[in-house]
Design an enzyme around this catalytic site. Structure first.
Site, PDB file in Angstrom:
ATOM      1  N   TRP A   1       0.832  -1.211   0.000  1.00 53.76           N
ATOM      2  CA  TRP A   1       0.000   0.000   0.000  1.00 53.76           C
ATOM      3  C   TRP A   1       0.864   1.257   0.000  1.00 53.76           C
ATOM      4  O   TRP A   1       0.510   2.273  -0.603  1.00 53.76           O
ATOM      5  CB  TRP A   1      -0.910  -0.024   1.240  1.00 53.76           C
ATOM      6  CG  TRP A   1      -1.758   1.189   1.434  1.00 53.76           C
ATOM      7  CD1 TRP A   1      -1.541   2.233   2.279  1.00 53.76           C
ATOM      8  CD2 TRP A   1      -2.991   1.499   0.760  1.00 53.76           C
ATOM      9  NE1 TRP A   1      -2.539   3.161   2.172  1.00 53.76           N
ATOM     10  CE2 TRP A   1      -3.445   2.732   1.249  1.00 53.76           C
ATOM     11  CE3 TRP A   1      -3.749   0.828  -0.219  1.00 53.76           C
ATOM     12  CZ2 TRP A   1      -4.622   3.331   0.804  1.00 53.76           C
ATOM     13  CZ3 TRP A   1      -4.917   1.431  -0.665  1.00 53.76           C
ATOM     14  CH2 TRP A   1      -5.344   2.654  -0.157  1.00 53.76           C
ATOM     15  N   GLU A   2       2.008   1.188   0.676  1.00 56.43           N
ATOM     16  CA  GLU A   2       2.897   2.350   0.802  1.00 56.43           C
ATOM     17  C   GLU A   2       3.853   2.490  -0.390  1.00 56.43           C
ATOM     18  O   GLU A   2       4.612   3.459  -0.468  1.00 56.43           O
ATOM     19  CB  GLU A   2       3.721   2.253   2.100  1.00 56.43           C
ATOM     20  CG  GLU A   2       2.963   2.586   3.375  1.00 56.43           C
ATOM     21  CD  GLU A   2       2.031   1.460   3.846  1.00 56.43           C
ATOM     22  OE1 GLU A   2       2.340   0.280   3.561  1.00 56.43           O
ATOM     23  OE2 GLU A   2       1.002   1.755   4.464  1.00 56.43           O
TER      24      GLU A   2
ATOM     25  N   VAL B   1       4.907  -7.964  -2.609  1.00 60.78           N
ATOM     26  CA  VAL B   1       4.293  -9.285  -2.802  1.00 60.78           C
ATOM     27  C   VAL B   1       2.969  -9.302  -2.047  1.00 60.78           C
ATOM     28  O   VAL B   1       2.949  -9.230  -0.817  1.00 60.78           O
ATOM     29  CB  VAL B   1       5.215 -10.415  -2.293  1.00 60.78           C
ATOM     30  CG1 VAL B   1       4.515 -11.764  -2.418  1.00 60.78           C
ATOM     31  CG2 VAL B   1       6.525 -10.423  -3.068  1.00 60.78           C
TER      32      VAL B   1
ATOM     33  N   THR C   1     -10.078 -11.788   3.068  1.00 60.79           N
ATOM     34  CA  THR C   1     -10.839 -10.526   3.045  1.00 60.79           C
ATOM     35  C   THR C   1     -10.588  -9.802   1.726  1.00 60.79           C
ATOM     36  O   THR C   1      -9.883 -10.309   0.857  1.00 60.79           O
ATOM     37  CB  THR C   1     -10.411  -9.605   4.208  1.00 60.79           C
ATOM     38  OG1 THR C   1      -9.078  -9.157   3.953  1.00 60.79           O
ATOM     39  CG2 THR C   1     -10.470 -10.325   5.545  1.00 60.79           C
TER      40      THR C   1
ATOM     41  N   HIS D   1      -8.831  -7.121   1.342  1.00 68.68           N
ATOM     42  CA  HIS D   1      -7.583  -6.355   1.380  1.00 68.68           C
ATOM     43  C   HIS D   1      -6.798  -6.460   0.070  1.00 68.68           C
ATOM     44  O   HIS D   1      -6.317  -5.471  -0.470  1.00 68.68           O
ATOM     45  CB  HIS D   1      -6.702  -6.892   2.521  1.00 68.68           C
ATOM     46  CG  HIS D   1      -6.486  -5.893   3.596  1.00 68.68           C
ATOM     47  ND1 HIS D   1      -7.299  -5.803   4.690  1.00 68.68           N
ATOM     48  CD2 HIS D   1      -5.558  -4.938   3.738  1.00 68.68           C
ATOM     49  CE1 HIS D   1      -6.873  -4.831   5.474  1.00 68.68           C
ATOM     50  NE2 HIS D   1      -5.817  -4.284   4.919  1.00 68.68           N
TER      51      HIS D   1
ATOM     52  N   ARG E   1       7.208 -17.368  -8.488  1.00 69.12           N
ATOM     53  CA  ARG E   1       7.554 -16.170  -9.239  1.00 69.12           C
ATOM     54  C   ARG E   1       8.709 -15.394  -8.594  1.00 69.12           C
ATOM     55  O   ARG E   1       9.169 -14.403  -9.133  1.00 69.12           O
ATOM     56  CB  ARG E   1       6.312 -15.278  -9.396  1.00 69.12           C
ATOM     57  CG  ARG E   1       5.344 -15.855 -10.407  1.00 69.12           C
ATOM     58  CD  ARG E   1       3.911 -15.443 -10.200  1.00 69.12           C
ATOM     59  NE  ARG E   1       3.014 -16.071 -11.183  1.00 69.12           N
ATOM     60  CZ  ARG E   1       2.637 -17.362 -11.135  1.00 69.12           C
ATOM     61  NH1 ARG E   1       3.045 -18.158 -10.155  1.00 69.12           N
ATOM     62  NH2 ARG E   1       1.847 -17.863 -12.073  1.00 69.12           N
TER      63      ARG E   1
HETATM   64  C1  DLZ Z   1      -2.465  -5.378   5.552  1.00 68.13           C
HETATM   65  C2  DLZ Z   1      -1.711  -6.146   4.504  1.00 68.13           C
HETATM   66  C3  DLZ Z   1      -2.144  -7.433   4.126  1.00 68.13           C
HETATM   67  C4  DLZ Z   1      -3.339  -8.081   4.720  1.00 68.13           C
HETATM   68  N1  DLZ Z   1      -1.458  -8.150   3.229  1.00 68.13           N
HETATM   69  C5  DLZ Z   1      -0.362  -7.609   2.643  1.00 68.13           C
HETATM   70  C6  DLZ Z   1       0.367  -8.348   1.669  1.00 68.13           C
HETATM   71  O1  DLZ Z   1       0.088  -9.511   1.329  1.00 68.13           O
HETATM   72  N2  DLZ Z   1       1.443  -7.737   1.085  1.00 68.13           N
HETATM   73  C7  DLZ Z   1       1.813  -6.445   1.386  1.00 68.13           C
HETATM   74  O2  DLZ Z   1       2.782  -5.941   0.803  1.00 68.13           O
HETATM   75  N3  DLZ Z   1       1.149  -5.747   2.343  1.00 68.13           N
HETATM   76  C8  DLZ Z   1       0.092  -6.290   2.975  1.00 68.13           C
HETATM   77  N4  DLZ Z   1      -0.585  -5.595   3.937  1.00 68.13           N
HETATM   78  C9  DLZ Z   1      -0.025  -4.287   4.410  1.00 68.13           C
HETATM   79  C10 DLZ Z   1      -0.484  -3.064   3.611  1.00 68.13           C
HETATM   80  O3  DLZ Z   1       0.151  -3.032   2.347  1.00 68.13           O
HETATM   81  C11 DLZ Z   1      -0.129  -1.769   4.389  1.00 68.13           C
HETATM   82  O4  DLZ Z   1       1.237  -1.778   4.727  1.00 68.13           O
HETATM   83  C12 DLZ Z   1      -0.936  -1.604   5.670  1.00 68.13           C
HETATM   84  O5  DLZ Z   1      -2.309  -1.674   5.395  1.00 68.13           O
HETATM   85  C13 DLZ Z   1      -0.630  -0.249   6.350  1.00 68.13           C
HETATM   86  O6  DLZ Z   1      -1.008   0.830   5.518  1.00 68.13           O
END
Ligand code: DLZ
Length: 194
Positions: A63-64, A118, A124, A126, A165
């Site tokens: 997400w970041e 990754v 859920t 997400h 991968r």
């Molecule tokens: C919360 C979350 C989940 C459930 N799964 C992943 C993932 O598989 N890979 C990944 O890079 N990040 C995941 N995150 C974290 C979110 O990307 C993010 O860091 C948090 O929601 C905080 O903003």
């Protein structure tokens, strides 16, 4: 069966030794992330990019990644005249170092950046929200800044798919190698088109 990887780039890239490449990676699913970062770095070095011109930073999760990518590009441009090591104050995976002295990396604007994450589907929503926002954000940054952003985000349905991968296990392919090659090609071509 159709080859699922790009055909090899038609030419070598003489500018490679002058290119400055950023890598920003998420820290979720670290076994795959570490392998993908290493695959990218190895590929950059093999293409002729100098070790001191590879800058690696991390963010918490995928997400970041758009924010980290955007900040790293901006910081490299703002700090072009000063040492730009640790552009976001994070640690390096180059040679497994925890951090690196400023003298080991060069400063100047990045010519391309590889954004690595990754995402593994859970139970859920997400996965859907993060992957869609992440890839759209990365595309926008590349177009807005004219700095090529290489999409190094795996969106895997299972852990096994992600490992395959990332080059982990029998007959696996490390996609980081493709991303390193794509970064050199796009950075070289963008410099050439300028
Ligand atoms: C919360 C979350 C989940 C459930 N799964 C992943 C993932 O598989 N890979 C990944 O890079 N990040 C995941 N995150 C974290 C979110 O990307 C993010 O860091 C948090 O929601 C905080 O903003």
């Amino acid at each position: 069966m159709l080859e699922k990887r790009p055909a090899a780039a038609p030419t070598s890239f003489p500018l490679a030794s002058t290119l400055r490449i950023g890598i920003v990676h998420a820290r979720w699913n670290t076994e795959c992330i570490d392998a993908l970062v290493k695959g990218s770095v190895d590929s950059l070095l093999k293409s002729g990019v100098k070790k001191e011109n590879i800058h690696i930073e991390s963010v918490p999760g995928s997400w970041e990644l758009p924010h980290g990518t955007s900040r790293m590009i901006a910081a490299s441009q703002i700090q072009a005249s000063s040492a730009a090591t640790d552009l976001m104050g994070a640690t390096s995976l180059l040679d497994g170092e925890d951090s690196k002295p400023e003298s080991q990396t060069s400063s100047g604007p990045l010519d391309a950046i590889i954004s690595i994450g990754v995402l593994i589907k859970g139970s859920t929503m997400h996965f859907e929200y993060i992957s869609e926002a992440c890839v759209h954000g990365l595309m926008r940054i590349g177009l807005d800044t004219n700095v090529p952003v290489i999409l190094g985000v795996l969106t895997a349905l299972t852990e096994e798919q992600a490992k395959q991968r990332s080059g982990i296990g029998a007959n696996a392919h490390n996609h980081g190698e493709d991303w390193g090659a794509a970064a050199v090609e796009m950075a070289s071509k963008t410099k050439g088109w300028a």
